[in-house]
Design a protein around this motif. Structure first.
Motif, PDB file in Angstrom:
ATOM      1  N   TYR A   1      95.686  26.970  17.742  1.00 34.47           N
ATOM      2  CA  TYR A   1      95.819  27.362  19.064  1.00 34.47           C
ATOM      3  C   TYR A   1      96.531  26.366  19.863  1.00 34.47           C
ATOM      4  O   TYR A   1      96.046  24.993  19.897  1.00 34.47           O
ATOM      5  CB  TYR A   1      94.152  27.672  19.603  1.00 34.47           C
ATOM      6  N   ALA A   2      97.393  26.972  20.473  1.00 38.81           N
ATOM      7  CA  ALA A   2      98.426  25.811  21.350  1.00 38.81           C
ATOM      8  C   ALA A   2      97.849  25.480  22.740  1.00 38.81           C
ATOM      9  O   ALA A   2      98.466  24.465  23.427  1.00 38.81           O
ATOM     10  CB  ALA A   2      99.642  26.833  21.532  1.00 38.81           C
TER      11      ALA A   2
ATOM     12  N   ARG B   1      94.376  21.715  18.647  1.00 47.50           N
ATOM     13  CA  ARG B   1      94.811  20.513  17.874  1.00 47.50           C
ATOM     14  C   ARG B   1      93.862  19.358  17.914  1.00 47.50           C
ATOM     15  O   ARG B   1      94.119  18.288  17.249  1.00 47.50           O
ATOM     16  CB  ARG B   1      96.311  20.333  18.592  1.00 47.50           C
ATOM     17  N   ALA B   2      93.107  19.507  18.842  1.00 44.60           N
ATOM     18  CA  ALA B   2      91.841  18.403  18.751  1.00 44.60           C
ATOM     19  C   ALA B   2      90.737  18.731  18.005  1.00 44.60           C
ATOM     20  O   ALA B   2      89.881  17.614  17.946  1.00 44.60           O
ATOM     21  CB  ALA B   2      91.580  18.257  20.179  1.00 44.60           C
ATOM     22  N   GLY B   3      91.097  19.725  17.097  1.00 45.90           N
ATOM     23  CA  GLY B   3      89.533  20.025  16.199  1.00 45.90           C
ATOM     24  C   GLY B   3      88.711  20.695  16.935  1.00 45.90           C
ATOM     25  O   GLY B   3      87.399  20.903  16.211  1.00 45.90           O
TER      26      GLY B   3
ATOM     27  N   ALA C   1      97.981  30.835  25.735  1.00 42.69           N
ATOM     28  CA  ALA C   1      97.945  29.361  25.542  1.00 42.69           C
ATOM     29  C   ALA C   1      97.669  28.805  27.103  1.00 42.69           C
ATOM     30  O   ALA C   1      96.783  27.788  27.170  1.00 42.69           O
ATOM     31  CB  ALA C   1      99.168  28.613  25.104  1.00 42.69           C
ATOM     32  N   ALA C   2      97.872  29.844  27.974  1.00 34.94           N
ATOM     33  CA  ALA C   2      97.377  29.410  29.348  1.00 34.94           C
ATOM     34  C   ALA C   2      95.759  29.762  29.601  1.00 34.94           C
ATOM     35  O   ALA C   2      95.476  29.479  30.594  1.00 34.94           O
ATOM     36  CB  ALA C   2      98.180  30.166  30.314  1.00 34.94           C
ATOM     37  N   GLY C   3      94.948  30.286  28.824  1.00 33.21           N
ATOM     38  CA  GLY C   3      93.573  30.476  28.684  1.00 33.21           C
ATOM     39  C   GLY C   3      93.697  31.927  29.227  1.00 33.21           C
ATOM     40  O   GLY C   3      92.272  32.131  29.717  1.00 33.21           O
TER      41      GLY C   3
END
Length: 309
Positions: free
Chosen positions: A305-306, A67-69, A151-153
């Motif tokens: 990606y969340a 979401r941040a690019g 999403a937790a990596g």
């Protein structure tokens, strides 16, 4: 079944050796894709025609955005977070991404030398899925597997194994069906799975389409707003559209013999962008180019990606 719609070659996009992983970024009104052997991520601002490219330290086969690019990239040795530096305003600008802006997030245990990630994208909930393959396709080595990076990596164990050339990831509009293909000439299969959106678990694998019954090999894919699955028929110069029931209802010819992956984009998500591969011998001026098709249907926004990169 064959549809005669205009197919526009986007000259400003240039040509790739192996163009893959097209992604439309609505916030930028820009189209991104990769050139695998050139180790590049490429961007084209469709309105201005400005093309930029970023060179990475190893081959990059698939990308998604958070979401941040920032970019989540499947590369040779693992999954990486990539922060793309400003490319400048000049068309054709090329920037080498500094190592400080490329960070490894996770890596599977590769069972053989000469492997890399291949096709990848996010499911509707923002988990990133990508598969691995042995790069030398002549070996027909079934050591590839599909992985999930949540999403937790955390990177999963292999979710689907025994793949030769993993491809074709896509999800139905409601996210409850997952599609996956193996594009190796010995396979040429597309599978569908029931997909648990809460746990991210695919079940009930079945053959969705066998391209031995059609033309080409099933490469990268996209799902439209009607829930139909579009696959690039590599080696056949075709896009094939299958209904959710697995029935071929449309095919569109493209000038490149090896279309590789497609993605919907444009302001109304009504343009189908198609990347392609330039073969080693007998290539034409259209092979390796990017094409835009108004197919008369709309696509779906590409999930981001969340997690945090």
């Amino acid at each position: 079944m064959s549809v005669g719609v205009p197919v526009e070659r986007i000259d400003a996009a240039g040509q790739a050796s192996v163009g893959e992983s097209p992604v439309w970024r609505a916030a930028e009104e820009a189209f991104y894709w990769v050139d695998i052997p050139a180790q590049k991520i490429v961007r084209l601002h469709v309105g201005t025609g400005v093309r930029s490219e970023w060179v990475l330290p190893e081959k990059v086969a698939c990308i998604a955005f958070d979401r941040a690019g920032r970019v989540l990239a499947g590369m040779e040795t693992g999954l990486f977070s990539v922060t793309l530096p400003e490319a400048g305003g000049a068309a054709g600008a090329s920037v080498t991404v500094p190592s400080s802006q490329v960070r490894k997030l996770a890596a599977p245990v590769f069972p053989a030398e000469g492997m890399r990630f291949n096709d990848g994208r996010c499911d509707r909930q923002g988990r990133f899925w990508a598969g691995t393959m042995v790069q030398d396709m002549s070996l027909a080595s079934p050591l590839g597997a599909l992985f999930c990076f949540d999403a937790a990596g955390a990177l999963s164990a292999p979710v689907v194994d025994a793949l030769i050339t993993q491809n074709g990831l896509a999800w139905s509009p409601d996210g409850t069906t997952m599609y996956l293909s193996d594009s190796h000439p010995l396979k040429r299969l597309i599978w569908a799975f029931d997909f648990d959106v809460e746990s991210g678990t695919p079940r009930n694998r079945r053959v969705f389409a066998d391209l031995h019954d059609y033309a080409g090999r099933p490469d990268g894919a996209a799902v439209d707003a009607d829930g139909c699955y579009w696959t690039c028929a590599n080696d056949a110069g075709l896009l094939l559209r299958f209904t959710p029931e697995g029935k071929l209802d449309r095919q569109i010819a493209v000038p490149a013999v090896k279309p590789s992956m497609c993605a919907f984009g444009g302001r109304n998500l009504d343009t189908l962008f198609v990347a392609s591969i330039r073969p080693g011998a007998g290539a034409t001026d259209d092979d390796g180019a990017v094409f835009a098709i108004r197919a008369g249907v709309r696509g779906l926004p590409e999930p981001e990606y969340a997690g945090a990169l």
